[in-house]
Design a protein around this motif. Structure first.
Motif, PDB file in Angstrom:
ATOM      1  N   UNK A 154       0.829  -1.214   0.000  1.00 47.99           N
ATOM      2  CA  UNK A 154       0.000   0.000   0.000  1.00 47.99           C
ATOM      3  C   UNK A 154       0.855   1.253   0.000  1.00 47.99           C
ATOM      4  N   UNK A 155       1.918   1.261   0.801  1.00 47.06           N
ATOM      5  CA  UNK A 155       2.820   2.418   0.852  1.00 47.06           C
ATOM      6  C   UNK A 155       3.413   2.682  -0.526  1.00 47.06           C
ATOM      7  N   UNK A 156       3.873   1.621  -1.178  1.00 48.97           N
ATOM      8  CA  UNK A 156       4.506   1.775  -2.492  1.00 48.97           C
ATOM      9  C   UNK A 156       3.511   2.233  -3.550  1.00 48.97           C
ATOM     10  N   UNK A 157       2.280   1.700  -3.503  1.00 45.06           N
ATOM     11  CA  UNK A 157       1.282   2.086  -4.496  1.00 45.06           C
ATOM     12  C   UNK A 157       0.882   3.554  -4.337  1.00 45.06           C
ATOM     13  N   UNK A 158       0.663   3.987  -3.086  1.00 47.55           N
ATOM     14  CA  UNK A 158       0.303   5.389  -2.844  1.00 47.55           C
ATOM     15  C   UNK A 158       1.450   6.308  -3.268  1.00 47.55           C
ATOM     16  N   UNK A 159       2.684   5.919  -2.947  1.00 48.98           N
ATOM     17  CA  UNK A 159       3.844   6.725  -3.335  1.00 48.98           C
ATOM     18  C   UNK A 159       3.944   6.829  -4.850  1.00 48.98           C
ATOM     19  N   UNK A 160       3.650   5.737  -5.541  1.00 51.20           N
ATOM     20  CA  UNK A 160       3.705   5.742  -7.006  1.00 51.20           C
ATOM     21  C   UNK A 160       2.703   6.736  -7.581  1.00 51.20           C
ATOM     22  N   UNK A 161       1.489   6.790  -7.002  1.00 50.44           N
ATOM     23  CA  UNK A 161       0.488   7.761  -7.451  1.00 50.44           C
ATOM     24  C   UNK A 161       0.970   9.190  -7.229  1.00 50.44           C
ATOM     25  N   UNK A 162       1.585   9.458  -6.081  1.00 47.37           N
ATOM     26  CA  UNK A 162       2.088  10.800  -5.796  1.00 47.37           C
ATOM     27  C   UNK A 162       3.216  11.172  -6.761  1.00 47.37           C
ATOM     28  N   UNK A 163       4.075  10.185  -7.070  1.00 51.17           N
ATOM     29  CA  UNK A 163       5.173  10.437  -8.011  1.00 51.17           C
ATOM     30  C   UNK A 163       4.626  10.772  -9.389  1.00 51.17           C
ATOM     31  N   UNK A 164       3.623  10.012  -9.827  1.00 49.89           N
ATOM     32  CA  UNK A 164       3.047  10.259 -11.149  1.00 49.89           C
ATOM     33  C   UNK A 164       2.481  11.674 -11.234  1.00 49.89           C
ATOM     34  N   UNK A 165       1.787  12.110 -10.197  1.00 47.55           N
ATOM     35  CA  UNK A 165       1.234  13.471 -10.206  1.00 47.55           C
ATOM     36  C   UNK A 165       2.351  14.514 -10.275  1.00 47.55           C
ATOM     37  N   UNK A 166       3.434  14.265  -9.523  1.00 43.03           N
ATOM     38  CA  UNK A 166       4.561  15.206  -9.531  1.00 43.03           C
ATOM     39  C   UNK A 166       5.267  15.209 -10.884  1.00 43.03           C
ATOM     40  N   UNK A 167       5.356  14.035 -11.533  1.00 41.34           N
ATOM     41  CA  UNK A 167       5.978  13.963 -12.857  1.00 41.34           C
ATOM     42  C   UNK A 167       5.198  14.776 -13.882  1.00 41.34           C
ATOM     43  N   UNK A 168       3.859  14.721 -13.792  1.00 44.11           N
ATOM     44  CA  UNK A 168       3.025  15.473 -14.733  1.00 44.11           C
ATOM     45  C   UNK A 168       3.262  16.980 -14.572  1.00 44.11           C
ATOM     46  N   UNK A 169       3.438  17.400 -13.321  1.00 41.94           N
ATOM     47  CA  UNK A 169       3.701  18.816 -13.075  1.00 41.94           C
ATOM     48  C   UNK A 169       5.098  19.212 -13.556  1.00 41.94           C
ATOM     49  N   UNK A 170       6.064  18.325 -13.372  1.00 47.22           N
ATOM     50  CA  UNK A 170       7.459  18.644 -13.698  1.00 47.22           C
ATOM     51  C   UNK A 170       7.737  18.582 -15.192  1.00 47.22           C
ATOM     52  N   UNK A 171       7.084  17.659 -15.892  1.00 52.60           N
ATOM     53  CA  UNK A 171       7.370  17.456 -17.315  1.00 52.60           C
ATOM     54  C   UNK A 171       6.111  17.750 -18.135  1.00 52.60           C
ATOM     55  N   UNK A 172       5.895  18.990 -18.523  1.00 54.81           N
ATOM     56  CA  UNK A 172       4.697  19.332 -19.298  1.00 54.81           C
ATOM     57  C   UNK A 172       4.588  18.535 -20.595  1.00 54.81           C
ATOM     58  N   UNK A 173       5.739  18.090 -21.131  1.00 60.32           N
ATOM     59  CA  UNK A 173       5.718  17.351 -22.391  1.00 60.32           C
ATOM     60  C   UNK A 173       5.012  16.003 -22.265  1.00 60.32           C
ATOM     61  N   UNK A 174       4.807  15.545 -21.029  1.00 64.00           N
ATOM     62  CA  UNK A 174       4.096  14.280 -20.839  1.00 64.00           C
ATOM     63  C   UNK A 174       2.620  14.407 -21.199  1.00 64.00           C
ATOM     64  N   UNK A 175       2.057  15.605 -21.062  1.00 63.89           N
ATOM     65  CA  UNK A 175       0.622  15.768 -21.233  1.00 63.89           C
ATOM     66  C   UNK A 175      -0.103  15.432 -19.950  1.00 63.89           C
ATOM     67  N   UNK A 176      -1.419  15.407 -20.011  1.00 64.87           N
ATOM     68  CA  UNK A 176      -2.212  15.182 -18.795  1.00 64.87           C
ATOM     69  C   UNK A 176      -3.216  14.053 -18.950  1.00 64.87           C
ATOM     70  N   UNK A 177      -2.969  13.151 -19.871  1.00 64.86           N
ATOM     71  CA  UNK A 177      -3.821  11.969 -20.010  1.00 64.86           C
ATOM     72  C   UNK A 177      -2.942  10.731 -20.098  1.00 64.86           C
ATOM     73  N   UNK A 178      -3.527   9.593 -19.803  1.00 64.29           N
ATOM     74  CA  UNK A 178      -2.773   8.339 -19.886  1.00 64.29           C
ATOM     75  C   UNK A 178      -2.287   8.117 -21.309  1.00 64.29           C
ATOM     76  N   UNK A 179      -3.153   8.361 -22.298  1.00 68.43           N
ATOM     77  CA  UNK A 179      -2.757   8.185 -23.696  1.00 68.43           C
ATOM     78  C   UNK A 179      -1.584   9.086 -24.058  1.00 68.43           C
ATOM     79  N   UNK A 180      -1.629  10.342 -23.617  1.00 67.76           N
ATOM     80  CA  UNK A 180      -0.560  11.290 -23.944  1.00 67.76           C
ATOM     81  C   UNK A 180       0.762  10.860 -23.318  1.00 67.76           C
TER      82      UNK A 180
END
Length: 256
Positions: A154-180
């Motif tokens: 559970x700790x690792x899964x929650x941390x992974x979600x937080x990391x993904x959100x931070x990555x989206x903020x840090x790298x605009x080139x990723x886009x904001x959808x799973x497909x992007x």
């Protein structure tokens, strides 16, 4: 923020070991993010019905005694399947381990779970492409937090979600959808989760052994016994299922 067309289920497994063919899940945690940003968490300890290796026990801290009275995967498979209904799937190194092993568990209990129509988003792939680090380092780098209780599912899964959100903020080139995001980091051109077969120019080819780089169909036509060898060998059930699909398709073509 990540824009979701369908729920995103972030999966983390703790297991008896790392062999996709023979090891089992001892803990599963799923953080399901709904399209409105709300989240649900499901976590279960599971009796793997085989011993937990010493290496794995020392890593995640789950002992045979702790899971001896827990339900088996078969007993909770339908519940997990329903929780994942209509979800894309994500995790940390999930495309190479968590999702392949989860697929094996579903196959072992004879429960059909369609992975083909889900996007598979591996947060580790983003991190390795951008920074080259581990989960704990990723959490520190992106979230500026220490990962307390690492290797708890559970700790690792929650941390992974937080990391993904931070990555989206840090790298605009990723886009904001799973497909992007998957378009940006590249999709895995695999046939089976164990990567024994991959897609090259729209053709299934072997990715191991003496036939590495050769078309699976060409090998099966020239050496039908190679199919029998793989089916009897220590390959994951998902690999065998995909190989059988290709084998049956090859036989149908030969019969035309």
């Amino acid at each position: 923020m990540l824009q979701l067309k369908k729920p995103l289920a972030i999966i983390d497994l703790e297991t008896t070991g790392v062999n996709l063919s023979s090891d089992r899940i001892v803990e599963i945690a799923i953080v399901k993010i709904q399209t409105d940003g709300t989240r649900q968490i499901k976590r279960k300890l599971l009796n793997p019905e085989i011993p937990i290796s010493v290496v794995s026990r020392d890593l995640h801290g789950i002992t045979n005694e702790m899971v001896k009275d827990a339900p088996t995967f078969k007993q909770v498979a339908n519940e997990i399947k329903q929780f994942l209904d209509n979800c894309d799937l994500a995790g940390y190194n999930s495309n190479r381990f968590d999702i392949p092993l989860l697929a094996e568990e579903f196959l072992r209990v004879g429960l059909e779970f369609d992975f083909n129509h889900r996007r598979l988003l591996d947060v580790q792939k983003i991190f390795h492409m951008m920074e080259q680090r581990t989960l704990s380092a990723a959490y520190k780098f992106y979230c500026n937090k220490n990962l307390e209780g690492a290797h708890g599912a559970e700790v690792d899964a929650v941390a992974t979600w937080e990391i993904l959100q931070a990555q989206i903020e840090k790298y605009p080139q990723l886009g904001t959808s799973v497909d992007a995001i998957i378009t940006c980091i590249g999709d895995d051109n695999i046939v089976d989760f164990a990567r024994r077969m991959i897609m090259e120019n729209g053709v299934e080819v072997f990715n191991f052994g003496k036939h590495k780089g050769r078309s699976v169909v060409d090998v099966l036509k020239a050496e039908p016994q190679y199919y029998d060898w793989m089916m009897k060998g220590d390959f994951p059930m998902h690999t065998k299922a995909k190989l059988t699909e290709i084998f049956n398709r090859t036989l149908l073509k030969k019969g035309l």
